[in-house]
Design a protein around this motif. Structure first.
Motif, short mmCIF file in Angstrom:
data_model
loop_
_atom_site.label_atom_id
_atom_site.label_comp_id
_atom_site.label_asym_id
_atom_site.label_seq_id
_atom_site.Cartn_x
_atom_site.Cartn_y
_atom_site.Cartn_z
N TYR A 18 0.51 -1.03 0.20
CA TYR A 18 0.25 0.30 -0.44
C TYR A 18 0.89 1.33 0.22
O TYR A 18 1.77 1.56 0.87
N GLU A 19 0.26 2.06 -1.15
CA GLU A 19 1.16 3.62 -0.65
C GLU A 19 0.25 4.62 -0.93
O GLU A 19 -0.48 4.57 -1.91
N HIS A 20 0.38 5.56 -0.20
CA HIS A 20 -0.05 7.10 -0.28
C HIS A 20 0.81 7.97 -0.51
O HIS A 20 1.97 7.73 0.11
N LEU A 21 0.80 8.72 -1.46
CA LEU A 21 1.49 9.58 -1.89
C LEU A 21 1.19 11.03 -1.88
O LEU A 21 -0.33 11.55 -2.51
N GLN A 22 1.10 11.48 -1.36
CA GLN A 22 0.21 13.35 -1.08
C GLN A 22 1.70 14.36 -1.60
O GLN A 22 2.93 14.56 -1.36
N ALA A 23 0.74 14.66 -3.04
CA ALA A 23 1.22 15.53 -3.83
C ALA A 23 1.64 16.94 -2.89
O ALA A 23 1.49 17.49 -1.92
N GLY A 24 3.10 17.42 -3.04
CA GLY A 24 3.97 18.83 -3.16
C GLY A 24 3.48 19.88 -4.18
O GLY A 24 2.93 19.48 -5.17
N PRO A 25 3.28 20.90 -3.80
CA PRO A 25 3.58 21.88 -4.70
C PRO A 25 3.89 21.90 -5.77
O PRO A 25 4.20 21.83 -6.68
N ALA A 26 5.40 21.46 -5.39
CA ALA A 26 6.05 21.16 -7.18
C ALA A 26 5.45 20.42 -8.18
O ALA A 26 5.55 20.31 -9.19
N LEU A 27 4.39 19.52 -7.66
CA LEU A 27 3.56 18.85 -8.38
C LEU A 27 2.45 19.27 -8.42
O LEU A 27 1.59 19.74 -9.34
N THR A 28 1.55 19.18 -7.46
CA THR A 28 -0.02 20.55 -7.23
C THR A 28 -0.01 21.86 -8.11
O THR A 28 -0.99 21.96 -8.97
N ARG A 29 0.72 22.39 -8.33
CA ARG A 29 0.77 23.80 -9.12
C ARG A 29 1.09 23.13 -10.35
O ARG A 29 1.29 24.72 -11.87
N ALA A 30 1.17 22.41 -10.94
CA ALA A 30 1.29 22.16 -12.08
C ALA A 30 0.34 20.98 -12.42
O ALA A 30 -0.17 20.65 -13.57
N SER A 31 -0.63 21.69 -11.77
CA SER A 31 -1.84 19.91 -11.57
C SER A 31 -2.50 19.06 -11.49
O SER A 31 -3.09 18.16 -12.65
N TYR A 32 -1.40 18.81 -10.71
CA TYR A 32 -0.94 17.37 -10.56
C TYR A 32 -1.81 16.63 -9.15
O TYR A 32 -1.63 18.10 -7.96
N THR A 33 -1.76 15.80 -8.66
CA THR A 33 -2.91 15.04 -7.50
C THR A 33 -2.46 14.54 -6.42
O THR A 33 -1.12 13.50 -7.13
N SER A 34 -3.21 13.57 -5.34
CA SER A 34 -2.37 12.25 -4.78
C SER A 34 -2.74 11.31 -5.09
O SER A 34 -3.90 11.49 -6.28
#
Length: 539
Positions: free
Chosen positions: A511-527
């Motif tokens: 199991y893995e939960h990846l919590q996207a940080g601002p380097a990803l979320t500011r480019a419209s990626y999510t967790s």
């Protein structure tokens, strides 16, 4: 889940991708189709297919106390040391680890003990040593594997969307022919199947009708003080840190190279030299899996056994290496070009009492489309066993650095690159790789039973360079992340459970939960959340 796998089996059977089984007076008779595969290979596969589906009460009842070989653990230090054997210590010779007789690379196994009927427990053990001459110095070893797996991923590719489910099947059959102690020939056939909702177009490493995964000839010359050897053909290669060279067992079909490897191994020092081309996979029969002349990997790795009393009670190895990776279509900044990358590195690894460590550093030079390459990688993993017993809890952490920068301008390229490393070490979902990355991850492993292992890890990931992108395990960039100017990439919470019922049969859950940080979320990626479970049977 079983219905999904059965549906996958029937779909593959309908299009001729798998052997079909037809009833004949109440008994199953395997009908195999190989499309121009030589008759001998067909007969070998027939035996393997039967063995994979057979059940053996005595085999499954084997005592755990005789030793099990759990699935590879991406949290653990990457290559724990084992006691030395004749010539150079086998676990450090660049062929991977063998426990309870089994190795990920099946040709690295030695089943000569099955020459003695007293060591055989069932029918499958008889297949490990089939003598072909009266002197028994020419013999055949058969091997096989079946893996049934389920993957579920929310927000695939870190984009909001419907759940992705992959129902995956792996079938592998191998034959290892030994002609005296000096010559051998090894061949391995593999099938990969995948189905399920929202899977898009699967890669050829996930779906492949039939793949001649390995085939090579080998000669060895054992002398008084050294062993000489050479191997030519398609083969797995893992002579290096796991983050740099790996079979990539997470894939349905493992990573294999084509070319020559030769070695010289003494008692305390060794040298290993190679020249390989990559394999370009198709999704049909064996004819479309061809040599990739656009990517060439060559070089040499040395090894030195550090004296056991150097740090008290220790088993340590020092491996310097010089490699060259040439790629005619390397992609940086969205553009493909010619790249020649040179690796100058050093690896220190092994055990010091209850401490297991794996430290690697390398400098990367060369050029890409006329631009200089200057990059660095440093990987440091360490684990401490809290008790004397092998089942005692373990605590550890790994800290890693891979330089970045230069992909989106015309200056020096500073993005580090791993040739073909472990692609799940930073993310089960294949979302991170040691390019433009800084990672820190504490972990803990508990084993309430000798046959059961549970590992937890929490990982922090940042970018080394703000002017370059975040990169996936396949080396491609997350589009737009080069413009976000944020350091923090993600935090990941991961857990893995491995239950080794017998040396042949294991169950694994991840199991893995990846919590996207601002380097990803500011480019419209999510967790994203990921779950995987599978059963693996081998002989």
């Amino acid at each position: 889940m079983m219905r999904s796998w059965r549906r996958l089996w029937e779909q593959n059977r309908a299009v001729g991708r798998l052997p079909g089984f037809q009833a004949d007076n109440g008994r199953a008779r395997a009908m195999l189709h190989f499309h121009n595969i030589p008759l001998l290979a067909g007969r070998i596969w027939l035996v393997v297919a039967f063995c994979l589906t057979a059940t053996s009460g005595r085999a499954e009842a084997q005592s755990v106390s005789q030793g099990n070989n759990p699935a590879p653990d991406p949290f653990a230090t990457r290559a724990p040391a084992e006691p030395a054997v004749t010539t150079y210590p086998a676990p450090a010779a660049g062929d991977g680890l063998t426990t309870s007789g089994y190795n990920l690379s099946r040709w690295a196994e030695d089943w000569r003990k099955m020459r003695d009927p007293k060591n055989r427990r069932d029918f499958l053990d008889r297949l490990k040593f089939i003598p072909l001459t009266r002197a028994q110095n020419v013999y055949l070893t058969l091997s096989g594997e079946m893996r049934l797996r389920l993957n579920q991923t929310s927000n695939p590719n870190l984009k909001k969307g419907p759940l992705q489910r992959q129902d995956i099947m792996r079938l592998v059959g191998g034959a290892d022919l030994h002609v005296t102690r000096y010559f051998r020939a090894f061949g391995e056939l593999a099938h990969g199947g995948v189905s399920g909702p929202n899977i898009g177009k699967p890669a050829a490493s996930m779906r492949n009708r039939l793949f001649l995964q390995q085939y090579f000839a080998e000669a060895t010359v054992p002398l008084a003080t050294v062993h000489l050897g050479a191997r030519y053909g398609r083969q797995e290669f893992t002579d290096g840190a796991n983050l740099l060279t790996s079979q990539r067992d997470n894939n349905t079909l493992r990573f294999a190279l084509n070319g020559t490897r030769f070695w010289i191994r003494g008692k305390r020092i060794r040298g290993d030299f190679f020249d390989f081309r990559y394999t370009r996979l198709g999704q049909g029969g064996v004819r479309d899996d061809v040599l990739d002349r656009g990517i060439r990997f060559s070089g040499g790795t040395a090894g030195l056994v550090i004296p056991r009393d150097f740090l008290g009670k220790s088993r340590l190895y020092l491996d310097p290496f010089i490699w060259r990776l040439r790629n005619r279509r390397a992609v940086w900044g969205g553009l493909a070009g010619r790249e020649e990358r040179l690796y100058y590195g050093l690896r220190l690894w092994g055990d010091v009492d209850r401490l297991t460590l794996d430290w690697v550093g390398n400098y990367q030079g060369g050029h890409y489309e006329g631009r200089r390459i200057e990059a660095w990688q440093v990987f440091m993993a360490q684990t401490w066993r809290l008790g004397v017993k092998p089942t005692a809890p373990k605590i550890g952490f790994h800290v890693d650095y891979a330089s970045g920068g230069g992909a989106y301008d015309k200056k020096t390229l500073r993005n580090a690159l791993a040739p073909f490393g472990n692609n799940i070490y930073y993310s089960y979902q294949l979302f991170l790789t040691p390019t433009n990355l800084i990672a820190l991850a504490p972990n803990v492993t508990v084993s309430p039973l000798e046959s059961f292992r549970l590992t937890f890890e929490h990982q922090f990931a940042w970018r080394a360079s703000l002017s370059d992108a975040v990169y996936r395990a396949n080396g491609s960039a997350f589009a737009g992340t080069q413009n976000t100017r944020a350091r923090r990439v993600a935090q990941s919470t991961r857990a893995q459970a491995v239950w080794t019922l017998t040396p042949r049969l294991s169950l694994t859950g991840r199991y893995e939960h990846l919590q996207a940080g601002p380097a990803l979320t500011r480019a419209s990626y999510t967790s994203s959340d990921f779950f995987a479970g599978w059963a693996n049977y081998r002989f």
